[in-house]
Design a protein around this motif. Structure first.
Motif: not given
Length: 325
Positions: A210, A213, A217-218, A220-221, A265, A270-271
């Motif tokens: 995490y 990222l 991206e953070r 989304i995760y 993304i 990348t997640i």
């Protein structure tokens, strides 16, 4: 991640004991540290699901709002701006310390004392002088940012604004040359988040990747981690329209920019633990004369990848939430 265990705090020796007491460091005399963190990084589910922090590395001076379905959030900046997704690392670290205490059966209070060194080690930050400067700035934003929400915590609601930290202090000493040396960080967690962690126990672990990222991206995760559910036959995909997903992520730029960023993304995969796909559907109706072509609606589909179970059950240590007591 493997870490050393927390040093044991020995009980005071009787006065008539002839055995010399073990020397203690000056820092131990002043502070009882809650660090180092020996468990995973964890976060409270509401803080993962909804946009409370600015998606920026630099100062964000505009208010943030979220008003969708039954949830409303208003975030006001201080003179130094709104707390950012990178400042959130400190909140996650504190929440993780608190969750670890609860699991160990220890009493928890709202005050936490830890070393910046351990915070940086856990979050993957370097230990440079600049990192210590950023820590001071982040604490200032966390204490100054004002939040108002109708999300209840611990069975209670609040009217009015609160800050993530009601107190934040850096304790330091001076060397013989006059240089400041940071000894400990002391913070007081806000009532709202403290109640949520202590009573609701909706605490989820974070993937170790995490902290590597980017801001989008953070988020989304976090949305995926807090929203995707497990069904009897495995993970249940989350499907949400692009505009609603943009609101939940807290993306402030136009929808077209968000779509482009999300497409990139999804293409780079990348997640951690999740697959993302953008699905275009046919327009509901033909456009009227003179109004041009209608844009096809876009949905975002997020699916959790199947976990590979370890060969030996004894090696499996998934921690998805703090067990309810």
């Amino acid at each position: 991640m493997a870490r050393s265990t927390t040093p044991t705090r020995s009980a005071a020796r009787p006065r008539d004991s002839k055995k010399p007491a073990t020397p203690r460091s000056p820092q131990r005399d002043l502070f009882q540290l809650d660090s180092p963190l020996t468990a995973e990084i964890r976060g409270e589910r509401s803080l993962m699901a909804f946009p409370f922090f600015a998606l920026s590395k630099n100062a964000w001076m505009k208010p943030l709002t979220y008003d969708h379905a039954t949830v409303s959030i208003e975030v006001r900046p201080s003179a130094s701006g709104v707390a950012t997704i990178y400042d959130k690392e400190i909140v996650l670290y504190i929440a993780s310390l608190m969750a670890a205490k609860i699991e160990a059966g220890e009493d928890v209070v709202q005050d936490f004392v830890f070393t910046a060194h351990d915070l940086f080690s856990v979050t993957g930050s370097n230990h440079s002088a600049r990192s210590y400067g950023r820590l001071s700035e982040a604490l200032e934003r966390l204490q100054g940012t004002q939040i108002k929400t109708n999300i209840e915590a611990g069975g209670e609601g609040e009217e009015g604004f609160f800050s993530w930290l009601s107190e934040a202090r850096l304790h330091y000493s001076r060397t013989k040359t006059g240089e400041r040396r940071l000894k400990a960080v002391k913070v007081r967690l806000c009532d709202w988040l403290f109640r949520a962690i202590l009573r609701d126990r909706q605490v989820l672990d974070y993937a170790a990747a995490y902290f590597q990222l980017g801001p989008i991206e953070r988020r989304i995760y976090e949305v995926a981690r807090s929203t995707c559910e497990e069904g009897p036959d495995g993970p249940v995909p989350l499907e949400i329209d692009l505009a609603t997903f943009r609101l939940q992520i807290g993306y402030q730029n136009p929808l077209s920019n968000f779509r482009a960023a999300l497409k990139q993304i999804a293409g780079t995969d990348t997640i951690p633990d999740y697959d993302i796909a953008l699905i275009e559907t046919a327009p509901d109706a033909e456009p009227r004369a003179g109004r041009g072509r209608k844009t096809a609606p876009v949905s975002v589909v997020i699916t959790r990848r199947e976990r590979v179970e370890p060969e030996s059950p004894a090696l499996a240590t998934p921690i998805d939430s703090v067990a309810a007591q």
